[in-house]
Design an enzyme around this catalytic site. Sequence first.
Site, PDB file in Angstrom:
ATOM      1  N   ASN A  12       0.789  -1.024   0.025  1.00 19.81           N
ATOM      2  CA  ASN A  12      -0.078  -0.007   0.042  1.00 19.81           C
ATOM      3  C   ASN A  12       1.024   1.167   0.018  1.00 19.81           C
ATOM      4  O   ASN A  12       1.493   1.477   0.844  1.00 19.81           O
ATOM      5  CB  ASN A  12      -0.652   0.138   1.247  1.00 19.81           C
ATOM      6  CG  ASN A  12      -1.666   1.287   1.219  1.00 19.81           C
ATOM      7  OD1 ASN A  12      -1.829   2.228   0.400  1.00 19.81           O
ATOM      8  ND2 ASN A  12      -2.352   1.353   2.506  1.00 19.81           N
ATOM      9  N   LYS A  14       0.181   4.235  -0.188  1.00 24.16           N
ATOM     10  CA  LYS A  14      -0.530   5.324   0.347  1.00 24.16           C
ATOM     11  C   LYS A  14      -0.333   6.566  -0.511  1.00 24.16           C
ATOM     12  O   LYS A  14      -0.272   6.674  -1.700  1.00 24.16           O
ATOM     13  CB  LYS A  14       0.097   5.597   1.783  1.00 24.16           C
ATOM     14  CG  LYS A  14      -0.334   4.251   2.576  1.00 24.16           C
ATOM     15  CD  LYS A  14       0.049   4.702   4.003  1.00 24.16           C
ATOM     16  CE  LYS A  14      -0.358   3.248   4.724  1.00 24.16           C
ATOM     17  NZ  LYS A  14      -0.056   3.251   6.015  1.00 24.16           N
ATOM     18  N   HIS A 103      -9.551   0.910   5.059  1.00 22.51           N
ATOM     19  CA  HIS A 103      -8.510   1.259   5.668  1.00 22.51           C
ATOM     20  C   HIS A 103      -8.507   1.974   6.783  1.00 22.51           C
ATOM     21  O   HIS A 103      -9.430   2.993   6.709  1.00 22.51           O
ATOM     22  CB  HIS A 103      -7.298   1.747   4.561  1.00 22.51           C
ATOM     23  CG  HIS A 103      -6.109   1.872   5.094  1.00 22.51           C
ATOM     24  ND1 HIS A 103      -5.493   2.584   5.866  1.00 22.51           N
ATOM     25  CD2 HIS A 103      -4.865   1.116   5.136  1.00 22.51           C
ATOM     26  CE1 HIS A 103      -4.588   2.204   6.535  1.00 22.51           C
ATOM     27  NE2 HIS A 103      -3.900   1.193   5.899  1.00 22.51           N
ATOM     28  N   GLU A 105      -7.019   4.503   8.039  1.00 24.58           N
ATOM     29  CA  GLU A 105      -6.754   6.041   7.734  1.00 24.58           C
ATOM     30  C   GLU A 105      -8.103   6.567   7.143  1.00 24.58           C
ATOM     31  O   GLU A 105      -8.283   7.707   7.153  1.00 24.58           O
ATOM     32  CB  GLU A 105      -5.518   5.988   6.750  1.00 24.58           C
ATOM     33  CG  GLU A 105      -4.242   5.826   7.636  1.00 24.58           C
ATOM     34  CD  GLU A 105      -2.909   5.421   6.901  1.00 24.58           C
ATOM     35  OE1 GLU A 105      -3.040   5.425   5.600  1.00 24.58           O
ATOM     36  OE2 GLU A 105      -1.980   4.654   7.459  1.00 24.58           O
ATOM     37  N   GLU A 175      -5.521  -5.252  10.372  1.00 25.49           N
ATOM     38  CA  GLU A 175      -4.359  -3.892  10.645  1.00 25.49           C
ATOM     39  C   GLU A 175      -4.708  -3.248  11.994  1.00 25.49           C
ATOM     40  O   GLU A 175      -5.461  -2.339  12.031  1.00 25.49           O
ATOM     41  CB  GLU A 175      -4.342  -3.099   9.483  1.00 25.49           C
ATOM     42  CG  GLU A 175      -4.050  -3.508   8.168  1.00 25.49           C
ATOM     43  CD  GLU A 175      -3.487  -2.537   7.296  1.00 25.49           C
ATOM     44  OE1 GLU A 175      -2.531  -2.655   6.616  1.00 25.49           O
ATOM     45  OE2 GLU A 175      -3.986  -1.431   6.999  1.00 25.49           O
ATOM     46  N   GLY A 181       2.257   2.152  10.810  1.00 21.35           N
ATOM     47  CA  GLY A 181       3.501   3.527  10.668  1.00 21.35           C
ATOM     48  C   GLY A 181       4.143   3.800  11.895  1.00 21.35           C
ATOM     49  O   GLY A 181       4.676   4.795  12.214  1.00 21.35           O
ATOM     50  N   SER A 220       3.368  -2.192  10.325  1.00 20.15           N
ATOM     51  CA  SER A 220       4.861  -2.154  10.590  1.00 20.15           C
ATOM     52  C   SER A 220       5.457  -3.530  10.131  1.00 20.15           C
ATOM     53  O   SER A 220       6.400  -3.948  10.826  1.00 20.15           O
ATOM     54  CB  SER A 220       5.178  -1.877  12.010  1.00 20.15           C
ATOM     55  OG  SER A 220       4.800  -0.460  12.039  1.00 20.15           O
TER      56      SER A 220
END
Length: 264
Positions: A12, A14, A103, A105, A175, A181, A220
């Site tokens: 991904n 991003k 996701h 985010e 996730e 991150g 991560s």
Amino acid sequence: MNSARKPLIAGNWKMHLGGIAGIELAAKCMDIARQNPHVELVVAPPFTAIAAIAQECEEQGEHGGHCGVAAQNMNAKSAGAYTGEVSPAMLAEAGATWVILGHSERRQHYGETDQQVHEKVAAAFVAKLVPIVCIGETLEERESGQTLTVVKRQLSAFVELLQEHVALPSAIAYEPVWAIGTGKTAGPAEAEEVHAAIREVLSAQSAELAAKTRILYGGSVKADNAKALLAAANVDGALVGGASLEAASFGAIARAAESLVVSS
Ligand code: 13P
């Protein structure tokens, strides 16, 4: 990992690598695909790069190997006055065959709800895009013992759709938000506990759905922790953020998956 399911390693990107650097990385991903034939590889560039990268992967595919292209999001509607949005059919036209949905985010920064994720998963199947649907708890939810409750609630928004389309491929990405991150990762045992619970929910739909759906871990994932995570029984691949932006680290993660298949 389980030898019945081909491991899936998805990158991904991003909001990175929109230009020529993305095309260069896609070319290297095709090398990675050729070097790791037992692994299914997917990259998810930003919208504007999808067409060029799909073309690059197709051209390179003449020399062998395959790397699928995913979008990172889409609108569930097929067309209309929705300024700034991109439809499932547009993604398919551009050459995407996969789409990441829900996701964290998107849920966190853009208020995406379980209901919207439901609508997007349904629309992905209509457009023949393979959905990679993301679920995962926040740190606060984990610390208050809510992990499995949250993950099962998120899953319940779309699991019946996966069953309805059980003949078509789909994937789920677990996730944990606190691992994205941050350099913190769930340990293999922590990941496996949640993955096994997800597999149980799939089993309640059907043995076929449980047997074929790949459950990816994300958060991560790096070259040095990938093998231990992928070795867990119900971890069928990885959704990789930061480490997918460099061919060396993404390649090392693919190699970790390849070595587990080859040695099994
Ligand atoms: P990182 O690998 O950078 O933690 O990102 C994970 C992720 O969000 C993949 O979708």
